[in-house]
Each structure stands twice: as C-alpha cells, then as structure tokens.
Design a protein around this motif. Structure first.
Motif, mmCIF file in Angstrom:
data_model
loop_
_atom_site.group_PDB
_atom_site.id
_atom_site.type_symbol
_atom_site.label_atom_id
_atom_site.label_comp_id
_atom_site.label_asym_id
_atom_site.label_seq_id
_atom_site.Cartn_x
_atom_site.Cartn_y
_atom_site.Cartn_z
ATOM 1 N N LEU A 86 0.500 0.527 11.254
ATOM 2 C CA LEU A 86 1.148 -0.488 10.765
ATOM 3 C C LEU A 86 2.324 -0.280 8.989
ATOM 4 C CD1 LEU A 86 -1.262 -3.244 11.234
ATOM 5 C CD2 LEU A 86 0.796 -2.979 12.628
ATOM 6 N N ARG A 87 3.061 -0.611 9.192
ATOM 7 C CA ARG A 87 4.098 0.188 7.946
ATOM 8 C C ARG A 87 4.530 -1.117 7.061
ATOM 9 N NH1 ARG A 87 7.693 4.484 6.830
ATOM 10 N NH2 ARG A 87 5.789 5.611 6.595
ATOM 11 N N GLN A 88 3.750 -1.740 5.987
ATOM 12 C CA GLN A 88 4.084 -3.167 5.106
ATOM 13 C C GLN A 88 5.096 -2.105 4.018
ATOM 14 O OE1 GLN A 88 3.705 -6.506 5.522
ATOM 15 N NE2 GLN A 88 5.117 -6.166 4.541
ATOM 16 N N ARG A 89 6.142 -2.610 3.887
ATOM 17 C CA ARG A 89 6.878 -2.369 2.550
ATOM 18 C C ARG A 89 7.503 -4.097 2.131
ATOM 19 N NH1 ARG A 89 11.389 1.072 4.544
ATOM 20 N NH2 ARG A 89 12.741 -0.527 5.483
ATOM 21 N N SER B 84 11.016 -1.833 -8.700
ATOM 22 C CA SER B 84 9.519 -0.763 -7.785
ATOM 23 C C SER B 84 9.704 -1.134 -6.257
ATOM 24 C CB SER B 84 8.827 -0.746 -8.653
ATOM 25 O OG SER B 84 8.211 -2.158 -8.398
ATOM 26 N N ARG B 85 8.494 -0.107 -5.663
ATOM 27 C CA ARG B 85 8.236 -0.556 -4.418
ATOM 28 C C ARG B 85 7.089 0.046 -4.057
ATOM 29 N NH1 ARG B 85 13.609 2.851 -2.139
ATOM 30 N NH2 ARG B 85 15.307 2.707 -3.470
ATOM 31 N N LEU B 86 6.454 -0.980 -3.136
ATOM 32 C CA LEU B 86 4.946 -1.177 -2.733
ATOM 33 C C LEU B 86 5.263 -0.890 -0.869
ATOM 34 C CD1 LEU B 86 2.315 -0.941 -3.565
ATOM 35 C CD2 LEU B 86 1.976 -2.874 -2.981
ATOM 36 N N THR B 87 4.513 0.006 -0.268
ATOM 37 C CA THR B 87 4.516 0.894 0.641
ATOM 38 C C THR B 87 2.507 0.734 1.124
ATOM 39 O OG1 THR B 87 6.588 1.884 0.555
ATOM 40 C CG2 THR B 87 5.218 1.977 2.849
ATOM 41 N N LEU B 88 1.824 0.276 2.396
ATOM 42 C CA LEU B 88 1.238 -0.161 2.609
ATOM 43 C C LEU B 88 1.265 0.407 4.380
ATOM 44 C CD1 LEU B 88 -1.901 0.278 2.758
ATOM 45 C CD2 LEU B 88 -1.803 -2.603 3.720
ATOM 46 N N ILE C 21 0.788 3.131 -1.122
ATOM 47 C CA ILE C 21 1.895 4.501 -2.128
ATOM 48 C C ILE C 21 3.202 3.233 -3.169
ATOM 49 C CG2 ILE C 21 4.259 5.323 -2.357
ATOM 50 C CD1 ILE C 21 3.620 6.598 0.285
ATOM 51 N N TRP C 22 2.806 3.338 -4.772
ATOM 52 C CA TRP C 22 3.941 2.889 -5.333
ATOM 53 C C TRP C 22 5.018 3.381 -5.880
ATOM 54 C CZ3 TRP C 22 4.689 2.562 -10.729
ATOM 55 C CH2 TRP C 22 5.235 1.949 -11.243
ATOM 56 N N GLN C 23 6.186 3.276 -6.087
ATOM 57 C CA GLN C 23 7.441 3.911 -6.726
ATOM 58 C C GLN C 23 7.637 2.773 -7.773
ATOM 59 O OE1 GLN C 23 8.906 4.576 -2.470
ATOM 60 N NE2 GLN C 23 8.523 7.567 -3.590
ATOM 61 N N SER C 24 8.214 3.828 -8.540
ATOM 62 C CA SER C 24 9.176 2.796 -9.716
ATOM 63 C C SER C 24 10.408 3.071 -8.789
ATOM 64 C CB SER C 24 8.622 3.337 -10.935
ATOM 65 O OG SER C 24 9.568 4.855 -10.784
ATOM 66 N N ASN C 25 11.055 2.028 -10.407
ATOM 67 C CA ASN C 25 12.986 2.210 -10.091
ATOM 68 C C ASN C 25 12.965 3.331 -10.463
ATOM 69 O OD1 ASN C 25 15.170 1.553 -9.519
ATOM 70 N ND2 ASN C 25 15.309 -0.223 -11.143
ATOM 71 N N PRO C 26 14.142 4.172 -8.528
ATOM 72 C CA PRO C 26 14.630 5.074 -8.631
ATOM 73 C C PRO C 26 15.643 4.916 -9.021
ATOM 74 C CG PRO C 26 14.983 3.950 -6.676
ATOM 75 C CD PRO C 26 13.709 3.339 -7.580
ATOM 76 N N TYR D 137 -0.155 7.170 -5.751
ATOM 77 C CA TYR D 137 -0.292 7.395 -4.493
ATOM 78 C C TYR D 137 -2.124 7.311 -4.288
ATOM 79 C CZ TYR D 137 -0.844 10.735 0.083
ATOM 80 O OH TYR D 137 -1.304 10.710 1.020
ATOM 81 N N SER D 138 -2.209 6.678 -3.432
ATOM 82 C CA SER D 138 -4.104 6.496 -2.916
ATOM 83 C C SER D 138 -3.849 6.935 -1.330
ATOM 84 C CB SER D 138 -4.380 5.443 -2.814
ATOM 85 O OG SER D 138 -5.720 5.386 -2.826
ATOM 86 N N VAL D 139 -5.061 7.776 -0.817
ATOM 87 C CA VAL D 139 -5.116 7.844 0.673
ATOM 88 C C VAL D 139 -6.423 7.802 1.242
ATOM 89 C CG1 VAL D 139 -4.750 10.379 0.281
ATOM 90 C CG2 VAL D 139 -3.953 9.270 2.846
ATOM 91 N N TYR D 140 -6.696 7.628 2.519
ATOM 92 C CA TYR D 140 -8.522 7.286 3.431
ATOM 93 C C TYR D 140 -7.720 7.401 4.762
ATOM 94 C CZ TYR D 140 -11.673 5.377 6.132
ATOM 95 O OH TYR D 140 -13.110 5.321 6.631
ATOM 96 N N ALA D 141 -8.785 8.874 5.340
ATOM 97 C CA ALA D 141 -8.595 8.815 6.698
ATOM 98 C C ALA D 141 -9.588 9.124 6.732
ATOM 99 C CB ALA D 141 -8.002 10.260 6.495
#
Length: 332
Positions: free
Chosen positions: A275-278, A285-289, A310-315, A324-328
């Motif tokens: 699943l990818r939610q944007r 700014s952009r948020l992606t899960l 992932i959160w990114q500021s206005n490019p 950036y945060s990750v779990y596996a």
C-alpha cells in the motif's frame, strides 16, 4: 503526385489508442514495426517512431499515379498517402469519394500518429467524420513499449474505439512470454476512460489470471483503475524457478490524495500486499506512507511486514527538509 483535399483527419487520432491492447503474430517483421535491436535493452531492443510528414491542418495526399473519374471518385495508386500535422495514412491504394468522404485503403496499410503505429491489410474510413476501421492489424505503442494485433478495430464518429478479441505484450515483436487480452475493449478519449471485458493474463500461453471487467485510464488524467501488471520469472541455484506477479490498482481519492494498492505474489515466498498513501499539503509539502505485508512467508514461516513514512518540504523552496522513518520485521 500531390493533391490538396479540404478535409481534416484529426478525428482519426483516437484510433491509435487501440495500441494499448492487441493477438500476437508469430511471423511479424520487426523492421516494419519500428523495432530497433539493441543489446543494451532488457527485451533486446526498443520501438522508435519516425517523424511524420510535414503538414498543416488540411489533409494532403500523394501517390505515384492518380485517377479522377470526373464526377466524385479519386483513386491513388502506388505509395499512396494521406496526412496532416497530426496523423498519416499510407497504403498501396487509396480510394476516396469527395462528396461523402468515404474511402478505402488496400495493401500495406499504415496509420501513424506521433506515439503509435497500426499496420493492416485494409482499412475503411471517412475523412469528414473521422471514422476508421482497420482489419488484421499489427499495433505498436512506442512510448509504452507495447506490441500486439487485432482482427478488427473500429472508431466511431464520437471518438469511441472498440476492439474485439484483443491481446498485447511488452515483449519484442514475435515474442509472447506473457500477454494480456480481452474479448472486448472500449476506449473513450473524451472521458479519458477505458474498460475491458473478459480479461485474461497469459504466461507462456497459459492463462493464470482472469477478471470479468477492468477499468483503466487512457491518458495522463488521474483516474481510479488498474495499472499495468508485472509478471516475471525468477531463478536461483538454491530455490529453483518461480514466478513473481503484481497487479497495481490506483485509487484517486481527491485532488490532494491518492493510494496505490498492489496485490502481489513474491517468488519463493507467497502472496502479499503493498500500500502507498500520498498526500499533498497546501504548502506543497508531501507525505508518503508505504506499507508492505507478507503473511505466512513460505521461507520463514512467519508473518512479515514493513512500514515507511516520508515527509518532504516544498521542492520549489530555496531550502529543503525531509523526515524519514522506517520499520521492517526481521528478515531471514
């Protein structure tokens, strides 16, 4: 010999979209399909479209010889062609009736548009309404790296394209390790939507997935529907041979948000889901899960999961900030 016909072929553009689906001939000639061999490409080559003839809004014509019956009919023979700034139609012979606009093309028919090529044995058309029917066709979508064929394709005056018994592949011409097909396909350029009935995915000629109806976008507009599936074989010395498959579904939730849902089969491990939610905020700014699930992994006999935020500021800003945060779960 050149003629100037006061008619437009712009309406015929829509026929090119049939390239999205097509039945693969075993005796194809790659050079007639704009195929360029290259060892640097995954499939051993790529499709390269030549430039269209220069033209304006009005339809132009040429041929080695021409005949006018003095009343209505114009016959073009030998390297016959009709074209304008958007599209071209070539054939051994083309016949047109000036009053009605009806016409026929016979022998080595090629319909070209900047991103598409359709070759067939014969075609019927109307230069005023934009209606075109092509028969026994080979079809190429250069930018999409797609090739196939269809026994008959029809585009009506409203720009709706209908294809019967269609099948297509991303393999090289004459190759068909995998194919997607449908008994009926309809494409509507006005709405940007298409749908197919009785859809089958074949691997090595063997049906592996069937769906009754599939809807999909036919241009760059964001529309909910299935995207191109991915199928590949995987081999290694430890596990042997297996198949990986994914069928992504795009969900256009709202102008600022969308989701990609991808059921998949992972070689040697089993079935999973990505699943990818944007989301795009007002400040751009952009948020992606990203979420990945693999229940009951065939190799580890455990449930596997992964998450990424992932959160990114206005490019477009002179400064940039990323979070950036990750779990596996533990891999084996």
């Amino acid at each position: 010999m050149y003629l100037n016909l006061k008619a437009s072929l712009s309406g015929i553009l829509g026929i090119a979209l049939i390239s999205l689906c097509a039945n693969v001939h075993a005796d194809v000639q790659p050079d007639r399909l704009d195929w360029v061999q290259s060892d640097q490409q995954l499939c051993g080559g790529y499709y390269l479209a030549p430039d269209l003839p220069e033209g304006g809004e009005e339809l132009e014509a040429r041929s080695d010889t021409s005949l006018y019956d003095g009343e209505d009919r114009i016959s073009l023979s030998g390297n016959a062609a009709l074209w304008n700034q958007q599209i071209s139609l070539e054939a051994d012979e083309i016949s047109l009736f000036r009053v009605s606009g009806d016409g026929d093309a016979i022998g080595n028919v090629a319909l070209r548009e900047p991103r598409f090529l359709i070759r067939g044995d014969a075609a019927s058309l109307n230069i005023y309404s934009g209606r075109v029917e092509l028969y026994n066709t080979d079809i190429v979508a250069h930018g999409l790296h797609l090739y196939g064929n269809a026994s008959q394709v029809t585009r009506d005056g409203q720009g709706i394209i209908r294809v019967q018994d269609a099948l297509y592949t991303k393999c090289a011409p004459g190759k068909s390790e995998w194919q997607l097909g449908s008994s009926f396909l309809e494409l509507n350029r006005e709405t940007g939507r298409g749908y197919a009935r009785n859809v089958t995915l074949r691997a090595g000629g063997v049906p592996v997935v069937w769906l009754p109806v599939v809807g999909f976008p036919v241009d760059e507009r964001r529309l909910t529907g299935f995207l191109w599936p991915n199928l590949k074989t995987v081999s290694n010395s430890t596990d042997g041979d297996d198949v990986s498959f994914s069928a992504p579904f795009y969900w256009n939730q709202r102008p600022q948000s969308d989701m990609l849902i991808t059921p998949k089969r992972v070689a040697f491990r089993g079935n999973g889901l990505d699943l990818r939610q944007r989301h795009l905020f007002e400040d751009e700014s952009r948020l992606t899960l990203n979420l990945g699930l693999l229940p009951d992994d065939d190799k580890t006999q455990t449930d596997r999961e992964a998450a990424e935020l992932i959160w990114q500021s206005n490019p477009g800003q002179p400064w940039a900030a990323n979070t950036y945060s990750v779990y596996a779960s533990e891999a084996k």
